[in-house]
Design a protein around this motif. Structure first.
Motif: not given
Ligand SMILES: Cc1cc2nc3c(=O)[nH]c(=O)nc-3n(C[C@H](O)[C@H](O)[C@H](O)COP(=O)(O)OP(=O)(O)OC[C@H]3O[C@@H](n4cnc5c(N)ncnc54)[C@H](O)[C@@H]3O)c2cc1C
Length: 386
Positions: A115-120, A148-152, A199-201, A361-364, A367-369, A371-373
Motif C-alpha cells: 500500500a502507498t501512504l501519500g495523501s494527507e 488520510a487515505y491508504s487502500t489495502d 478498504a481504504t484507511y 474522477s476523484i482518486v489519484e 479532474d481540476d488538479v 486539468r491544471e497539470l
C-alpha cells in the motif's frame, strides 16, 4: 481469437465469485474478503511483478485486459487487486537489488498486498505541503505523521510512505516500511460511497523506525508521480468494465420492459442510446490500451527508471483517467435513466455502478488538479513555461 488462459481464469473468477454477488460485495464486510484468497488460487495475484522477483511479468497492456474483466464483475475487487501496482512499481524502479528481493519476493510468494501512504488531509492535492516527516537517526529513519487515505494498508505486507525530510524540508523521501513495524496505527477504515468491497484507511505513524537503506532512490514526490502512471491507467480501465456492465444490464432490462406494446429493445430511441454507449466503451477501451502500450514501451527500455523520471506524470495517464472518468460517468448516468424510477432504487444493480464509477474522477487526482497539470505541462508551449 481465443483469449489467453490467464484471461479465461479471470473471467471464470468473475462469473463464479462476482456476478450475482453484488449485495455481498456492496457491504462493508471484514477485509480482505474470502474471495480474495480464491483469486490468489488463480496464481495471478500481483500479476505485474517482474520475473526477476518470481513474478509473472505481465505488461500493463495485459493488466488493462485483466482489470477490464474484473471490474465488469466488481470495481472494488479490481481496485483492491491492482492498487498495489502503485507501491511496487516504485520499488521495482527505484529500489536496489537488496530492497527488491527483501520486499517483492515475499509479496509474490505470499500473495500479499502493498500500500502507498501519500495523501494527507491538510495538504490535499498539493503534496509538496505534506507534513509527515522522515528524520535521520544514525542508520535509521524515523517517520512521524498522519496519512488520510491508504487502500489495502491494514492487511498489506509493506507500505511505501511519502514523507518530507526533517533535516531538509525541500527534500522528500519514499520509504519502504514493513506493515508490522511498531508505531503504525490504523485509525479507521473509511465508510466509502462506492467500491465497498475494497478498504481504504486513515493511518498514523509515530516514531516508526526503519533502516535508512529503506529509502528509495530519488525525490519522493517524483517517484510517486511515476508510480501513479500505471495505477491511473488501471483506474481509468475500471470505468470501461463498469460501463460494459451497465450496457449489459440495460439490454437485459430492455428485453422485458414493454413500451408502446413492444419490448424496449426494439425501440429506436433505446437503440440510439445503446449505440452511443457502445461508441463510448470502444473509445475508452482503445485509449486505455494505447496508454498502457506507451507505458510498456518505456518499461521495456534499459533506462526505464530515468525515462519515467524525465517524463514524470505521463500525459497519456492523465488524459486517460480524465476521459474515462467523465465518459464512464456519462454512460452509467444514461444507463440508470433507462430503468426509469427503478434505476433510482436499490433494487437495481445500476445504482451500485453509479456509486462505483464516481471514484475514477476523484482518486489519484481530481479532474481540476489534472486539468491544471495538463495545462501547465502540455498546453503551455515549452518556451513559455515558467
Ligand atoms: C477510495 C479511495 C482510495 C484512495 N487510496 C489512496 C491510497 O491508497 N494512497 C493515497 O495516498 N491516497 C489515496 N486516496 C486519496 C486520493 O488520491 C485523493 O483523495 C484524491 O487525489 C483527491 O485529493 P484530496 O482528497 O486531497 O482532495 P483535494 O485535492 O484537496 O480536493 C478538494 C477540492 O479542492 C479542489 N482543488 C484541489 N486542488 C485544486 C487545484 N489545483 N485547482 C482547482 N481546484 C483544486 C478539488 O477540485 C476539490 O474540489 C484515496 C482516496 C479514495 C477516495
Amino acid at each position: 481469437m481465443r483469449e489467453p488462459e490467464h484471461l479465461r481464469a479471470v473471467q471464470r473468477f468473475v462469473r463464479n465469485e462476482l456476478l450475482g454477488h453484488e449485495t455481498e460485495l456492496d457491504t462493508r464486510a471484514e477485509m480482505p474478503l474470502p474471495l480474495y484468497s480464491r483469486f490468489a488460487e488463480t496464481g495471478l495475484m500481483n500479476w505485474w511483478l517482474p520475473k526477476e522477483q518470481g513474478g509473472l511479468g505481465f505488461t500493463l497492456e495485459d493488466g488493462v485486459r485483466i482489470v477490464n474483466a474484473l471490474s465488469y464483475g466488481d470495481a472494488g475487487v479490481a481496485f483492491t487487486l491492482f492498487i498495489p501496482v502503485l507501491t511496487t512499481s516504485m520499488v521495482t524502479l527505484y529500489g536496489d537489488d537488496e530492497l527488491r528481493s527483501r520486499f517483492l519476493d515475499p509479496l509474490m510468494a505470499g500473495n500479499g498486498y502493498a500500500a502507498t501512504l501519500g495523501s494527507e488531509h491538510a495538504a490535499g492535492s498539493e503534496l509538496a505541503r505534506i507534513a509527515t516527516t522522515a528524520r535521520r537517526d544514525g542508520d535509521e529513519l524515523v517517520l512521524d505523521g498522519a496519512k488520510a487515505y491508504s487502500t489495502d494498508s491494514d492487511f498489506a505486507q509493506f507500505l511505501v510512505v511519502v514523507a518530507r525530510s526533517a533535516e531538509s524540508p525541500d527534500d522528500y523521501l519514499a520509504v519502504v516500511v514493513p506493515r508490522d513495524t511498531p508505531g503504525i496505527t490504523v485509525d479507521k477504515r473509511w465508510e466509502m460511497v462506492g467500491l465497498r468491497s475494497s478498504a481504504t484507511y486513515q493511518v498514523s505513524l509515530s516514531g516508526v523506525r526503519v533502516p535508512a537503506a529503506n529509502a528509495l532512490r530519488g525525490h519522493g514526490l517524483r517517484l510517486l508521480e511515476v508510480g501513479l502512471n500505471a495505477s491511473r491507467i488501471l483506474i481509468a480501465t475500471t470505468a470501461v468494465g463498469i460501463s460494459r456492465r451497465a450496457r449489459d444490464l440495460c439490454l437485459e432490462y430492455a428485453r422485458t420492459k414493454q413500451v408502446k406494446g413492444a419490448p424496449l429493445i426494439s425501440n429506436a430511441v433505446f437503440a440510439g442510446r445503446l449505440a452511443q454507449i457502445e461508441m463510448q466503451i470502444e473509445v475508452m477501451t482503445n485509449q486505455c490500451l494505447a496508454a498502457a502500450r506507451e507505458y510498456d514501451a518505456i518499461m521495456a527500455r534499459p533506462d526505464a527508471a530515468e525515462e519515467f523520471l524525465r517524463q514524470g506524470t505521463m500525459k497519456a495517464a492523465m488524459t486517460t483517467k480524465m476521459f474515462c472518468g467523465q465518459t464512464g460517468w456519462q454512460v452509467v448516468s444514461a444507463a440508470s435513466e433507462m430503468f426509469g424510477g427503478l434505476g433510482y432504487t436499490y433494487e437495481m444493480p445500476v445504482q451500485k455502478l453509479l456509486r462505483d464509477v464516481r471514484y475514477v474522477s476523484i482518486v489519484e487526482g481530481g479532474d481540476d488538479v489534472l486539468r491544471e497539470l495538463l495545462f501547465a505541462r502540455h498546453v503551455v508551449p515549452v518556451s513559455k513555461r515558467a
